[in-house]
Design a protein around this motif. Structure first.
Motif, PDB file in Angstrom:
ATOM      1  N   TYR A  32       0.811  -1.214   0.000  1.00 26.27           N
ATOM      2  CA  TYR A  32       0.000   0.000   0.000  1.00 26.27           C
ATOM      3  C   TYR A  32       0.843   1.263   0.000  1.00 26.27           C
ATOM      4  CZ  TYR A  32      -4.356  -2.495   0.852  1.00 26.27           C
ATOM      5  OH  TYR A  32      -5.450  -3.299   0.724  1.00 26.27           O
ATOM      6  N   THR A  33       0.377   2.249  -0.750  1.00 21.10           N
ATOM      7  CA  THR A  33       0.863   3.604  -0.589  1.00 21.10           C
ATOM      8  C   THR A  33       0.195   4.179   0.652  1.00 21.10           C
ATOM      9  OG1 THR A  33       1.209   3.946  -2.950  1.00 21.10           O
ATOM     10  CG2 THR A  33       0.856   5.908  -1.603  1.00 21.10           C
ATOM     11  N   MET A  34       0.988   4.842   1.463  1.00 24.43           N
ATOM     12  CA  MET A  34       0.475   5.387   2.722  1.00 24.43           C
ATOM     13  C   MET A  34       0.554   6.905   2.699  1.00 24.43           C
ATOM     14  SD  MET A  34      -0.452   2.750   4.434  1.00 24.43           S
ATOM     15  CE  MET A  34      -0.784   3.602   5.981  1.00 24.43           C
ATOM     16  N   GLY A  35      -0.423   7.522   3.329  1.00 22.83           N
ATOM     17  CA  GLY A  35      -0.447   8.978   3.334  1.00 22.83           C
ATOM     18  C   GLY A  35      -0.973   9.554   4.628  1.00 22.83           C
ATOM     19  N   TRP A  36      -0.676  10.819   4.824  1.00 18.61           N
ATOM     20  CA  TRP A  36      -1.213  11.605   5.934  1.00 18.61           C
ATOM     21  C   TRP A  36      -2.084  12.723   5.360  1.00 18.61           C
ATOM     22  CZ3 TRP A  36      -0.905  10.195  10.893  1.00 18.61           C
ATOM     23  CH2 TRP A  36       0.110   9.319  11.276  1.00 18.61           C
ATOM     24  N   PHE A  50       2.565  11.779   1.268  1.00 22.57           N
ATOM     25  CA  PHE A  50       2.408  10.354   1.046  1.00 22.57           C
ATOM     26  C   PHE A  50       3.762   9.738   0.725  1.00 22.57           C
ATOM     27  CE2 PHE A  50       2.848   9.239  -3.428  1.00 22.57           C
ATOM     28  CZ  PHE A  50       2.628  10.411  -4.119  1.00 22.57           C
ATOM     29  N   ILE A  51       3.808   8.428   0.891  1.00 25.34           N
ATOM     30  CA  ILE A  51       5.044   7.678   0.656  1.00 25.34           C
ATOM     31  C   ILE A  51       4.684   6.381  -0.040  1.00 25.34           C
ATOM     32  CG2 ILE A  51       4.986   6.583   2.941  1.00 25.34           C
ATOM     33  CD1 ILE A  51       8.080   6.880   2.961  1.00 25.34           C
ATOM     34  N   ASN A  52       5.479   6.018  -1.035  1.00 30.54           N
ATOM     35  CA  ASN A  52       5.200   4.808  -1.798  1.00 30.54           C
ATOM     36  C   ASN A  52       5.493   3.550  -0.997  1.00 30.54           C
ATOM     37  OD1 ASN A  52       4.307   6.090  -4.137  1.00 30.54           O
ATOM     38  ND2 ASN A  52       6.396   6.410  -4.847  1.00 30.54           N
ATOM     39  N   TRP A  53       5.096   2.413  -1.559  1.00 31.77           N
ATOM     40  CA  TRP A  53       5.188   1.152  -0.846  1.00 31.77           C
ATOM     41  C   TRP A  53       6.602   0.814  -0.412  1.00 31.77           C
ATOM     42  CZ3 TRP A  53       8.252  -2.830  -2.536  1.00 31.77           C
ATOM     43  CH2 TRP A  53       8.759  -2.696  -3.840  1.00 31.77           C
ATOM     44  N   ASN A  54       7.583   1.250  -1.196  1.00 31.29           N
ATOM     45  CA  ASN A  54       8.965   0.858  -0.896  1.00 31.29           C
ATOM     46  C   ASN A  54       9.693   1.862  -0.010  1.00 31.29           C
ATOM     47  OD1 ASN A  54       9.291   2.949  -2.658  1.00 31.29           O
ATOM     48  ND2 ASN A  54      10.507   1.834  -4.155  1.00 31.29           N
ATOM     49  N   GLY A  55       8.973   2.869   0.473  1.00 32.84           N
ATOM     50  CA  GLY A  55       9.591   3.818   1.372  1.00 32.84           C
ATOM     51  C   GLY A  55      10.571   4.764   0.708  1.00 32.84           C
ATOM     52  N   GLY A  56      10.398   4.972  -0.581  1.00 33.58           N
ATOM     53  CA  GLY A  56      11.265   5.901  -1.300  1.00 33.58           C
ATOM     54  C   GLY A  56      10.937   7.334  -0.936  1.00 33.58           C
ATOM     55  N   ASN A  57      11.115   8.217  -1.887  1.00 29.31           N
ATOM     56  CA  ASN A  57      10.875   9.631  -1.606  1.00 29.31           C
ATOM     57  C   ASN A  57       9.455   9.891  -1.132  1.00 29.31           C
ATOM     58  OD1 ASN A  57      13.444  10.316  -2.384  1.00 29.31           O
ATOM     59  ND2 ASN A  57      12.865  10.798  -4.481  1.00 29.31           N
ATOM     60  N   GLY A  58       9.331  10.804  -0.204  1.00 29.82           N
ATOM     61  CA  GLY A  58       8.021  11.264   0.211  1.00 29.82           C
ATOM     62  C   GLY A  58       7.594  12.440  -0.650  1.00 29.82           C
ATOM     63  N   TYR A  59       6.308  12.668  -0.684  1.00 27.03           N
ATOM     64  CA  TYR A  59       5.746  13.777  -1.437  1.00 27.03           C
ATOM     65  C   TYR A  59       4.901  14.602  -0.474  1.00 27.03           C
ATOM     66  CZ  TYR A  59       7.283  10.886  -5.273  1.00 27.03           C
ATOM     67  OH  TYR A  59       8.063  10.133  -6.106  1.00 27.03           O
ATOM     68  N   TYR A  60       5.026  15.925  -0.573  1.00 18.64           N
ATOM     69  CA  TYR A  60       4.490  16.795   0.455  1.00 18.64           C
ATOM     70  C   TYR A  60       3.646  17.928  -0.112  1.00 18.64           C
ATOM     71  CZ  TYR A  60       8.125  14.456   3.140  1.00 18.64           C
ATOM     72  OH  TYR A  60       8.916  13.504   3.744  1.00 18.64           O
TER      73      TYR A  60
END
Length: 117
Positions: A32-36, A50-60
């Protein structure tokens, strides 16, 4: 049963820090992609990060860029939001969200963050 449980909210002075945690159970977390998201009184719920499933770059969202950091630990099925340099306008209920292609969307119950001036 899927559960997303936020914690770590509270009352903090402007300029302070908080770390939110979203503990997930009942789903394949690493898929899952996870987000706040957050919702202030009288306002619509808005995207924070949000952050992709692999824990790469976050997006803000622009309003939090450079102050907030999203991360995740797939082994612990947990997502985090480190919030620094908090401002009164960050006051809101913060929600975590789980999404994935072709999968249901799940929300947590929220945790209150209050920043005093």
């Amino acid at each position: 049963q899927v559960q997303l449980v936020e914690s770590g909210g509270g009352l903090v002075q402007a300029g302070g820090s908080l770390r939110l945690t979203c503990a997930v159970s009942g789903l394949s977390f690493s898929s899952y992609t996870m987000g706040w998201f957050r919702q202030a009184p009288g306002k619509e719920r808005e995207f924070v990060a949000f952050i992709n499933w692999n824990g790469g770059n976050g997006y803000y969202a622009d309003s939090v860029k450079g102050r907030f950091t999203i991360s995740r630990d797939n082994a612990k099925k947990t997502m985090y939001l480190q919030m620094n340099s908090l401002k009164p306008e960050d006051t809101a209920v913060y929600y975590c969200k789980a999404t994935g292609p072709g999968r249901p969307v799940y929300w947590g119950q929220g945790t209150q963050v209050t920043v005093s001036s």
